[in-house]
Design an enzyme around this catalytic site. Structure first.
Site, PDB file in Angstrom:
ATOM      1  N   ASN A   1     -18.965 -25.757 -37.130  1.00 32.40           N
ATOM      2  CA  ASN A   1     -17.529 -25.491 -37.264  1.00 32.40           C
ATOM      3  C   ASN A   1     -17.202 -24.156 -36.608  1.00 32.40           C
ATOM      4  O   ASN A   1     -17.324 -23.107 -37.222  1.00 32.40           O
ATOM      5  CB  ASN A   1     -17.153 -25.505 -38.761  1.00 32.40           C
ATOM      6  CG  ASN A   1     -15.668 -25.266 -38.973  1.00 32.40           C
ATOM      7  OD1 ASN A   1     -14.979 -24.758 -38.081  1.00 32.40           O
ATOM      8  ND2 ASN A   1     -15.185 -25.608 -40.153  1.00 32.40           N
ATOM      9  N   PHE A   2     -16.797 -24.239 -35.351  1.00 36.83           N
ATOM     10  CA  PHE A   2     -16.366 -23.048 -34.622  1.00 36.83           C
ATOM     11  C   PHE A   2     -14.848 -23.082 -34.439  1.00 36.83           C
ATOM     12  O   PHE A   2     -14.317 -22.566 -33.456  1.00 36.83           O
ATOM     13  CB  PHE A   2     -17.032 -22.992 -33.234  1.00 36.83           C
ATOM     14  CG  PHE A   2     -18.528 -22.816 -33.246  1.00 36.83           C
ATOM     15  CD1 PHE A   2     -19.160 -22.253 -34.336  1.00 36.83           C
ATOM     16  CD2 PHE A   2     -19.285 -23.191 -32.141  1.00 36.83           C
ATOM     17  CE1 PHE A   2     -20.546 -22.077 -34.342  1.00 36.83           C
ATOM     18  CE2 PHE A   2     -20.659 -23.018 -32.141  1.00 36.83           C
ATOM     19  CZ  PHE A   2     -21.298 -22.469 -33.244  1.00 36.83           C
TER      20      PHE A   2
ATOM     21  N   CYS B   1     -12.304 -23.424 -37.458  1.00 38.22           N
ATOM     22  CA  CYS B   1     -11.385 -23.122 -38.554  1.00 38.22           C
ATOM     23  C   CYS B   1     -10.595 -21.850 -38.226  1.00 38.22           C
ATOM     24  O   CYS B   1     -11.174 -20.784 -38.043  1.00 38.22           O
ATOM     25  CB  CYS B   1     -12.191 -22.950 -39.846  1.00 38.22           C
ATOM     26  SG  CYS B   1     -11.144 -22.708 -41.270  1.00 38.22           S
TER      27      CYS B   1
ATOM     28  N   CYS C   1      20.828 -53.612 -24.935  1.00 38.31           N
ATOM     29  CA  CYS C   1      21.547 -52.370 -25.239  1.00 38.31           C
ATOM     30  C   CYS C   1      22.438 -52.543 -26.463  1.00 38.31           C
ATOM     31  O   CYS C   1      23.152 -53.543 -26.584  1.00 38.31           O
ATOM     32  CB  CYS C   1      22.380 -51.966 -24.022  1.00 38.31           C
ATOM     33  SG  CYS C   1      23.386 -50.496 -24.301  1.00 38.31           S
TER      34      CYS C   1
ATOM     35  N   CYS D   1      24.668 -47.319 -28.060  1.00 38.41           N
ATOM     36  CA  CYS D   1      24.716 -46.060 -28.811  1.00 38.41           C
ATOM     37  C   CYS D   1      25.119 -44.895 -27.914  1.00 38.41           C
ATOM     38  O   CYS D   1      25.642 -43.895 -28.387  1.00 38.41           O
ATOM     39  CB  CYS D   1      23.390 -45.770 -29.491  1.00 38.41           C
ATOM     40  SG  CYS D   1      22.059 -45.329 -28.363  1.00 38.41           S
TER      41      CYS D   1
ATOM     42  N   CYS E   1      21.691 -37.837 -20.300  1.00 36.82           N
ATOM     43  CA  CYS E   1      21.752 -37.716 -18.837  1.00 36.82           C
ATOM     44  C   CYS E   1      22.951 -36.869 -18.420  1.00 36.82           C
ATOM     45  O   CYS E   1      22.834 -35.993 -17.570  1.00 36.82           O
ATOM     46  CB  CYS E   1      21.827 -39.106 -18.209  1.00 36.82           C
ATOM     47  SG  CYS E   1      21.529 -39.080 -16.435  1.00 36.82           S
TER      48      CYS E   1
END
Lengths: 433, 490
Positions: A135-136, A138, A346, A349, A356
């Site tokens: 474990n390098f 945490c 479509c 909405c 855009c």
């Protein structure tokens, strides 16, 4: 039916789904339940030298949510196991004895000196465990004491410790990498130089999930204060995928086995990690959210997918996408696409229009009766409309046929591949001629 | 019917036990109780539950149900969303561009914005968004035919047939604000102008509030003893229980600058001329006071009543159990009033309730939701039939209809229904003398509410145009107020 059996650095498991070193693998009770549920293996929660660490007695986790409180990201300030070493070792031995077909890898973190490693490795070997994971990674608490990410952020330390470990054990050694660095290849190379059998990534990312706007304190808040934690869950998957791919496509590292970690939640996530070079995957947040049972969906989903693709084993999936990961300057600039809106799908909405019109290229037209259509003269195929559309496949990116004219540029779409390195606007390209 | 079939609500040790027939449902009391009517609907429809022996008693009688049943029968039609439900519902909003729901709302409430404000934990800000367009947003959240307006336009209706719960979310926000007694608007400095408003219904209250907010002094006259108009007297009890209509008026009045004169009827206590002389502007929003006659022989028999009076009596009743109801009830009409009367007749324990309308279902003014609600309560809907005679010796015993075709021509085929109570709900008419010019049977107005008489505006049901909905009345009152303001200070 596809064979899901997996062999990773010589460690066999009935499927490539392991539980990552974390709270779900902290004790015998949980791990037995995980194996009963069908998990292929576990990386036991990180052991250290006694006396055991202590954890905070307040909240250890913080979360961010999507719609309907769907957990998207989790942050933790928990440390390595806070139980005595002997208890963990005894339980590991007991579980491994009863589940010999499952992978049992033990995560380790001891001070950055050789003696503690020489002390702990034989003890782990004695349990019958299949391998160790260093474990390098945490990023909180332990790193303040010179362990965890404090080692993982310095390639020379990684190499040194890996070499010590390899010298002291016959078990396969997996080095777990922290993502809190600039270039993931540097620690991976260090692990390789130290003799690691594999790397696993990513560990958690430094994070503050939120701020309590009444207390003016980061969350999780311990008596009015907060410390950064480690971020994981679905939100980190894109970061993890990139780091896995960076290692997998590096010529020097391409032979290094990778155990993929970071937001794996479904069979599809697992398949993506594997296609980008991971030999197996490790899961944590998903089980902490939904329980161990999700492995059933992962098994059935991956199996069905492999069958669909006529692959007979998981090995055939591993690295399948690696050749297609490239640098930006290798992308085909003669490829031209246009967005296309399927009017039947479509629902009007207008999110594509807002995105855009307000933020991109004004390439979507909106009629009085809310019919949305793409203006090919303006569309640069940025994909934002696809990304914001709530209806799947309603907007698609359609490639233009070579020989036709792109109405935006007035230029003929070329058949030939051509990238930035040869583009006339590239000063470097011009200089090269 | 044996009373063991009747639902008993007994809190027992932290649980609520609901028993009917052989089933027993046990709910923890801290959970939201699913309304009895949802469970009991089928039993009520079948006429086998919640009823005492009185159910079969002919004639008009009070107390047809067991005493405990009335509270559940007349409880909230749509229980309010709790915090979690509201967040889940709000999460479904797509925040559409130039959202169709806004266009569909007669008061143009910025629906995506208020839903986003709920989703981000600021329901009071959401309420202000709603109330700035529609000061009676709380009532409209309860009575709007949302399935024909905002929710019909919701893109998720197109996508999945399941619109965002706009009406219920609106109620969540407005209730949240109003229950704290907060009034989010401030009155501008006084303009010194005085405006008279006739009618304290949705149009008049909306107009008065906006005028008061803009700094004018407003006097509101209403013929009835209580303000609210149809909100107080004309809407089914289960749509606005617990005194909400009066609470909303009290809350609205917090703006200041509004004087309310109840028991003050146009033509009796004052005339339009008086008002014109005493005020700088006049707004007429008195609704429709008269009720159309059936035009059927024997219409004057005992037991033939106006549906609006029945609805009003129920709303004003101290105890709905004391409101008498027939065993066989016939409601004539196809609008919301007809449905409200028919459904409540059924809820009071009438054995047979038939709603008869002269045209097809598609021509009924009542929304499909309302029609379905009536059907679910056990109301039988008969279409294409017109009343021709009321039979009985003094009191109505039967009512006779003739079936008519699409062009309203008689077919010669007759239908007789047993009836000891008949409710007329075939429309209301404008009453009053010396009114501004009419268009059809209503006061002619332009788009800003101006009438043919300078200085007099009108809106709501008494004015031309509109859909006779609470929400359109609110819009018209508000818009007239803005035009009055422009005329007075512009």
């Amino acid at each position: 039916m596809a064979d899901l059996r997996s062999e990773f650095v010589g460690i066999k498991s009935p499927n490539p789904f392991w539980l990552a070193s974390a709270p779900p693998t902290d004790k015998e009770y949980n791990v037995r339940r995980a194996f009963e549920a069908g998990w292929g293996g576990v990386v036991w929660k990180t052991l250290g030298i006694d006396p055991a660490v202590v954890n905070v007695n307040g909240p250890r986790y913080g979360a961010i949510y999507g719609a309907d409180r769907r957990l998207l990201g989790l942050n933790n300030i928990e440390l390595i196991t806070d139980r005595p070493l002997a208890v963990n070792l005894q339980e590991i031995k007991s579980v491994k004895r009863d589940y010999p077909d499952r992978a049992m890898v033990v995560s380790l973190m001891v001070p950055c000196e050789e003696e503690p490693w020489k002390y702990i490795l034989p003890l782990v070997e004695e349990t019958g465990a299949d391998g160790v994971e260093l474990n390098f990674g945490c990023p909180h608490g332990m790193s303040e004491r010179g362990m965890g990410a404090a080692v993982g952020q310095v390639p020379e330390y990684i190499e040194m410790v890996t070499r010590w470990v390899k010298a002291s054990t016959r078990m396969p050694v997996i080095v777990k990498l922290t993502p809190n660095i600039a270039d993931i290849r540097k620690p991976a190379e260090a692990a390789m130089r130290g003799g690691a059998d594999a790397v696993s990534l990513i560990n958690t990312i430094n994070s503050i999930t939120s701020v309590d706007l009444d207390l003016f304190a980061p969350e999780p808040t311990i008596d009015g204060k907060g410390a950064h934690g480690g971020y994981c869950g679905p939100a980190v998957k894109p970061i993890a995928l990139n780091m896995v791919a960076e290692i997998a496509r590096d010529p020097e590292l391409s032979h290094m086995p990778i155990s993929g970690i970071g937001g794996v939640t479904t069979w599809r996530d697992a398949a993506e990690f594997m296609a980008l070079g991971a030999g197996n995957v490790q899961v944590c947040t998903a089980v902490m959210t939904y329980g161990f049972k999700i492995v059933q969906e992962m098994i059935s989903g991956l199996s069905e997918y492999l069958d669909e693709k006529a692959m007979t084993s998981v090995d055939q999936l591993v690295r399948r996408a690696v050749p297609n990961v490239t640098d930006w300057n290798q992308l085909n600039l003669n490829y031209v696409a246009k967005a296309k809106i399927n009017e039947d799908l479509c629902i009007s909405c207008g999110r594509c229009y807002a995105a855009c019109e307000d933020t991109s290229h004004q390439a979507i037209a909106m009629s009085e009766d809310r019919v949305f259509s793409v203006i090919d003269d303006e569309c640069v195929a940025c994909n934002l409309c696809v990304n914001v559309c709530p209806v799947e496949d309603c907007i698609t990116m359609e490639a233009m046929t070579p020989g036709t004219v792109d109405p935006r540029t007035g230029k003929v779409v070329e058949q030939e591949y051509a990238n930035w390195t040869t583009h006339p606007n590239n000063p470097a390209a011009a200089a090269a001629e | 019917m044996e009373s063991r079939n009747f639902a008993r609500l007994r809190p027992i040790g932290g649980q609520l036990r609901m028993k009917f027939h052989s089933f027993e449902i046990i709910l923890p009391v801290d959970k939201k109780i699913i309304p009895w009517e949802r469970y009991s609907q089928q039993q009520v429809t079948a006429g086998v539950c919640s009823m005492s022996q009185k159910v079969f008693e002919p004639g008009i009688a009070a107390g047809r149900l067991e005493a405990e049943a009335y509270a559940v029968q007349f409880s909230d039609l749509h229980p309010p969303l709790d915090q979690h439900e509201a967040l889940v519902a709000a999460d479904r909003c797509y925040f559409c561009y130039d959202a169709p729901c806004i266009t569909a709302c007669p008061t143009d409430i910025d629906i995506p914005l208020f839903i986003r404000q709920i989703a981000t934990g600021t329901p009071d800000a959401a309420a202000k968004t709603i109330l700035s367009q529609n000061i009676l947003g709380g009532m409209c959240a309860r009575v709007c035919p949302t399935e024909q307006l905002c929710e019909q336009a919701c893109v998720r209706e197109a996508a999945e047939g399941k619109p965002v719960k706009i009406g219920e979310l609106q109620r969540f926000a407005t209730d949240h604000l109003q229950e704290q007694g907060k009034h989010p608007f401030e009155r501008a400095d006084s303009t010194g102008k005085r405006v008279a408003v006739v009618g304290a219904g949705p149009a008049g209250l909306s107009c008065a509030h906006r005028l008061a907010m803009l700094g004018h002094d407003v006097v509101v006259h209403d013929a009835r003893p209580k303000p609210g108009g149809l909100n107080e007297y004309g809407i089914a009890t289960y749509k606005t229980p617990n005194g909400f209509a009066q609470a909303e008026v009290d809350w609205l009045m917090q703006i200041g600058g509004i004087t309310l004169q109840t028991g003050s009827a146009l033509g009796a206590q004052m005339t339009i001329e008086d008002l014109k002389a005493d005020f700088d502007a006049v707004f007429l929003g008195m609704g429709l006071g008269g009720v159309n006659a059936l035009g059927a022989e024997g219409e004057d028999k005992t037991g033939v009543l106006d549906a609006v009076d029945f609805i009003s009596d129920l709303r004003q009743a101290e105890d709905v159990a004391q409101v008498p109801i027939g065993r066989d009830v016939v409601v004539i009409g196809g609008g919301m009033t007809a449905i409200d009367a028919a459904v409540q007749a059924k809820l009071l324990g009438a054995l047979n309730v038939t709603l008869v309308y002269r045209r097809g279902r598609d021509r009924m003014n009542a929304s499909v939701f309302e029609q379905d609600l009536a059907s679910s309560k056990g109301v039988r809907i008969v279409n294409h039939a017109v009343p021709v005679a009321v039979h009985g010796n003094g009191a109505v015993r039967e009512i006779e209809f003739e079936y008519v075709d699409g062009e309203m021509n008689g077919t010669g085929q007759m239908l007789r229904l047993a009836a000891d109570q008949v409710f007329k709900a075939i429309g209301q008419t404008l009453q009053g003398d010396a009114l501004p010019a009419l268009e059809g049977r209503k006061i002619k107005v332009d788009s800003t509410g101006r009438t043919s008489v300078d200085g007099i505006w009108a809106g709501g049901d008494c004015a031309s145009g509109g859909d006779d909905l609470t929400v359109t009345a609110v819009a018209e009152g508000r818009d007239a107020a803005m035009d009055i303001h422009m005329a007075l200070v512009g």
